[in-house]
Design a protein around this motif. Structure first.
Motif, short mmCIF file in Angstrom:
data_model
loop_
_atom_site.label_atom_id
_atom_site.label_comp_id
_atom_site.label_asym_id
_atom_site.label_seq_id
_atom_site.Cartn_x
_atom_site.Cartn_y
_atom_site.Cartn_z
N UNK A 68 0.75 -1.35 0.06
CA UNK A 68 -0.52 -0.16 0.17
C UNK A 68 0.99 1.98 -0.13
N UNK A 69 2.45 1.22 -0.08
CA UNK A 69 2.83 2.12 0.43
C UNK A 69 2.65 3.34 1.08
N UNK A 70 1.65 3.71 2.11
CA UNK A 70 1.39 4.35 2.99
C UNK A 70 2.49 5.25 3.79
N UNK A 71 2.96 6.20 3.83
CA UNK A 71 3.56 6.66 5.20
C UNK A 71 3.74 6.80 5.92
N UNK B 166 0.08 3.31 -5.15
CA UNK B 166 -0.66 4.46 -4.88
C UNK B 166 -2.27 4.11 -4.94
N UNK B 167 -2.33 3.14 -5.71
CA UNK B 167 -4.19 3.09 -6.49
C UNK B 167 -4.55 2.62 -4.42
N UNK C 264 -8.75 2.94 -10.98
CA UNK C 264 -7.49 2.67 -11.06
C UNK C 264 -6.79 3.31 -12.31
N UNK C 265 -5.76 3.65 -12.26
CA UNK C 265 -4.42 3.50 -12.98
C UNK C 265 -2.75 3.30 -12.58
N UNK C 266 -2.82 2.78 -12.92
CA UNK C 266 -0.78 2.41 -12.97
C UNK C 266 -0.47 1.43 -13.77
N UNK D 292 10.16 3.63 -13.86
CA UNK D 292 9.16 4.70 -14.20
C UNK D 292 7.61 4.42 -14.28
N UNK D 293 6.66 5.29 -13.70
CA UNK D 293 5.30 4.59 -13.33
C UNK D 293 4.93 6.01 -13.50
N UNK D 294 3.68 6.03 -14.07
CA UNK D 294 2.00 7.27 -13.12
C UNK D 294 0.77 6.37 -12.59
N UNK D 295 0.60 6.45 -12.09
CA UNK D 295 -0.95 6.68 -10.77
C UNK D 295 -1.84 7.59 -10.28
#
Length: 282
Positions: free
Chosen positions: A14-17, A123-124, A156-158, A275-278
């Motif tokens: 989940x990549x949460x801070x 990110x999503x 959602x886009x990843x 490299x990516x965009x989400x």
């Protein structure tokens, strides 16, 4: 059940801070990173940055594995004492067995769990958790919260662009012949996490075209929906990630941006420098 005490559970994809996890009492179960048969708990024994640095330097075998059933059993046994029920939002069940293990453990210890398969990660996934917490705080009933989150999953886009195909070849996702051809012709595959699985969305000739592809897809979504935030994900390549963020900021001045390290479950296949965009459309 509006006054019920709810536990939020997720995993390290989940990549949460750290700050957000603490503030909202989220219970994060780590996935395991395996380097030459040696297992490390992600974010506890090894950071994502350390993982990618080792991947860049070493000719080792890099793998990931889902959390052990015992990790969830121990957690849910404890949560049962303090909470009425839990809401678990995990990485796509098609990409990791974490979701199924979480559900099984809750049943074993008789902990009431509302499980949600995010069908995504990175990110999503963090977006869905934040949205869920926000909806519960607004006083929505749990079935309405689940319905709204399930509805958001298809928006959602990843998208990920590997810097080369070495790791995809090692992990068996592309054949050696394809990898050689792609490097000869400088072909960049664009991968998408879609409907819960990973697929090649497109192939372009250069990185410049790959970046343009990402920007155009965000533009397309903005024609019919709103996007408040976009995440630039990178496999330990901050310099290129910052360049992409600058481009996103210039092209879409109303969209907030965030830089985020790519989850290792994906990085094991796509390699260092991906490299990516989400984003998530609402």
């Amino acid at each position: 059940m509006n006054n019920a005490k709810i536990a939020w559970i997720t995993d390290t994809t989940a990549s949460l801070s750290e700050e957000f996890i603490k503030k909202n009492n989220i219970y994060v179960v780590p996935l395991h990173i395996v380097i030459n048969q040696e297992s490390y708990k992600e974010t506890i024994d090894i950071t994502q940055k350390e993982f990618y640095e080792r991947m860049r330097k070493e000719d080792s075998k890099f793998q990931t594995s889902q959390p052990a059933l015992g990790d969830f059993v121990n957690l849910y046994s404890k949560l049962k004492e303090d909470y009425d029920y839990g809401i678990a939002i995990h990485a796509s069940s098609l990409l990791s067995g974490t979701f199924q293990t979480s559900v099984m453990a809750a049943e074993m210890v008789d902990f009431k769990l509302v499980p949600l398969d995010s069908l995504t990660g990175s990110y999503p996934l963090s977006f869905l958790i934040k949205k869920g917490i926000e909806l519960v705080e607004k006083g929505l009933e749990i079935n309405e919260v689940v319905a709204q989150l399930n509805g958001l999953r298809e928006h959602t886009r990843l998208f990920l662009v590997p810097s080369n195909l070495d790791q995809l070849k090692k992990s068996g996702r592309v054949s050696g012949g394809q990898a050689i051809l792609a490097s000869l012709f400088n072909i960049k595959p664009i991968l998408a996490i879609e409907d819960g699985g990973a697929k090649i969305k497109d192939k372009v000739r250069t990185e410049k075209k790959a970046i343009a592809w990402l920007i155009n897809n965000l533009k397309k979504d903005l024609e019919t929906k709103s996007v408040k935030k976009a995440a630039i994900v990178h496999a330990n390549d901050l310099e290129r990630a910052v360049q992409l963020e600058k481009l996103v900021n210039e092209t879409f001045p109303d969209i907030e941006t965030e830089l985020m390290m790519l989850i290792t479950v994906a990085g094991v296949h796509t390699g260092v420098g991906t490299l990516g965009l989400s984003w998530v459309s609402e």
